[in-house]
Design an enzyme around this catalytic site. Structure first.
Site, short mmCIF file in Angstrom:
data_model
loop_
_atom_site.label_atom_id
_atom_site.label_comp_id
_atom_site.label_asym_id
_atom_site.label_seq_id
_atom_site.Cartn_x
_atom_site.Cartn_y
_atom_site.Cartn_z
N GLY A 288 -61.07 48.20 -4.13
CA GLY A 288 -60.03 47.98 -5.14
C GLY A 288 -59.31 49.28 -5.42
N ASN B 79 -56.39 50.45 -4.76
CA ASN B 79 -54.96 50.49 -5.08
C ASN B 79 -54.65 50.00 -6.49
OD1 ASN B 79 -52.20 50.98 -4.30
ND2 ASN B 79 -51.91 48.77 -4.12
N GLY C 150 -58.53 51.96 -9.61
CA GLY C 150 -58.83 52.47 -8.27
C GLY C 150 -58.06 53.71 -7.89
N ILE D 84 -67.74 48.25 -11.79
CA ILE D 84 -66.80 48.57 -12.87
C ILE D 84 -66.05 47.31 -13.31
CG2 ILE D 84 -64.70 49.87 -13.43
CD1 ILE D 84 -65.72 52.06 -11.50
N SER D 85 -65.85 46.39 -12.39
CA SER D 85 -65.07 45.17 -12.65
C SER D 85 -65.62 44.42 -13.86
CB SER D 85 -65.10 44.26 -11.43
OG SER D 85 -64.67 44.93 -10.27
N ASP E 199 -67.88 53.50 -22.69
CA ASP E 199 -68.32 53.38 -24.08
C ASP E 199 -68.88 54.71 -24.59
OD1 ASP E 199 -67.70 50.63 -23.89
OD2 ASP E 199 -69.66 50.26 -22.99
N HIS F 167 -71.45 45.90 -22.20
CA HIS F 167 -70.14 46.55 -22.06
C HIS F 167 -69.00 45.62 -22.50
CE1 HIS F 167 -67.17 49.35 -20.66
NE2 HIS F 167 -66.73 48.55 -19.70
N MET G 182 -61.15 54.69 -17.89
CA MET G 182 -62.20 54.04 -17.12
C MET G 182 -62.43 54.75 -15.80
SD MET G 182 -64.41 51.56 -17.15
CE MET G 182 -65.57 52.47 -16.12
#
Length: 333
Positions: A23, A25, A29, A133-134, A166, A193, A243
């Site tokens: 991911g 792009n 990412g 991370i998604s 967080d 999260h 993030m």
């Protein structure tokens, strides 16, 4: 077809570290790829996306650090080339939140994306350390776990949900209140999260005296800090830059740990024994990282009554979120 942008590095360096971003792009990412290119411990950076990854690879390859950058597209089984030999796989792929959306609202879209990427990781990089991370992380990490189990490659020590955002929010927000250097703050954040599952343990921070209305507002801001960004971007995105920094920080810690550096501790969402008896298989707490991934899962330490109540609220949502991920894979293998 893949695009290869190479920077020369010493042939005498044998301790190579290939890190893959699935991911690359996207809103997370791209800055994540930039930060990883700046990381001296990354010697091979592999970028994959449905479109645009070659451009991101070409762009960051111009940064003068000793690493090779490779951009991959789906054509010619690019995901295989992206993943093979990877030491760490970071998964920021998915759609961002929009105004009015919660992380759970993202589930119907991102669940399928993460499931399919997990299948590819299981096939081409089954020994990699995987950092999800998604969003919603509370559900996507169990999705990856269930896919890995179905493929016979699940190792709970190598699967992580990145909750570092967080932590860095808590450190920044508390420093604003106390007028301190945010880099000198250290705040443990446990639970999950999203929203009320995020539990900052401020009693264990440098400022346990914070109380009353100030404490309530601080906790709420940490738990729902993402809403600030979504609203400020007016529908054009979510928390992507912060993030990316959080993902980069976690990847950096993991790289150091698997190379043998001691005393690397990060809060992260992993399969945990802390509340397993209550049906909560995953929980974020301080984790000592080592060459094999999870080395030690720390307990929560002394909590005050306020924090105990926050934990009880968090557990209710966490149990539902985790089960949602498990059920998704069962119903959509």
């Amino acid at each position: 077809m893949s695009y290869i942008a190479r920077r020369a590095f010493s042939t005498s360096r044998t301790n190579l570290s290939k890190v893959t971003v699935l991911g690359a792009n996207g809103g997370i990412g791209q800055p994540l790829s930039l930060l990883l290119k700046l990381n001296k411990d990354v010697t091979q950076l592999s970028l994959y996306d449905l479109r645009g990854a070659p451009g991101v690879a070409a762009d960051v390859s111009h940064i003068p650090t000793n690493s090779t950058v490779v951009g991959h597209l789906p054509e010619e089984n690019g995901i295989k080339a992206a993943l093979e030999g990877s030491e760490i796989v970071l998964i920021p792929a998915g759609v961002p939140r929009k105004p009015g959306m919660t992380r759970d609202d993202l589930f119907s879209i991102n669940a399928s994306i993460v499931r399919d990427l997990a299948k590819a990781v299981a096939e081409y990089a089954p020994k990699a350390f995987v950092a999800v991370i998604s969003n919603p992380v509370n559900s996507t990490v169990p999705i990856v776990a269930e896919v890995f189990k179905s493929k016979g490659v699940y190792d709970p020590k190598r699967l992580f949900g990145v909750t570092t955002l967080d932590v860095i929010r808590a450190e920044r927000f508390i420093s604003e209140i106390k007028k301190t250097d945010p880099t000198a703050e250290s705040v443990t954040v446990v639970g999950g999260h999203s929203g009320h599952t995020i539990v900052p343990l401020l009693s264990q921070s440098n400022h346990p005296e914070i109380s009353g209305d100030v404490l309530d507002k601080l906790i709420h801001r940490i738990q729902f800090g993402g809403d600030e960004v979504v609203q400020a971007k007016n529908g054009a995105g979510s928390a992507t830059l912060s993030m990316a920094q959080a993902g980069s920080r976690f990847a950096s810690s993991l790289l150091k740990a698997i190379k043998g550096e001691k005393n690397i501790v990060e809060p992260t969402f992993v399969e945990s024994p802390l509340f397993k008896e209550e049906g909560i298989d995953f929980f974020s707490s301080k984790v000592t990282l080592g060459p094999n991934g999870v080395e030690e899962i720390h307990g929560l330490g002394p909590l005050n009554k306020y924090e105990e109540n926050l934990i009880e609220v968090a557990k209710v949502d966490l149990a539902k979120n985790i089960q949602k991920g498990v059920d998704f894979v069962k119903q959509n293998p």
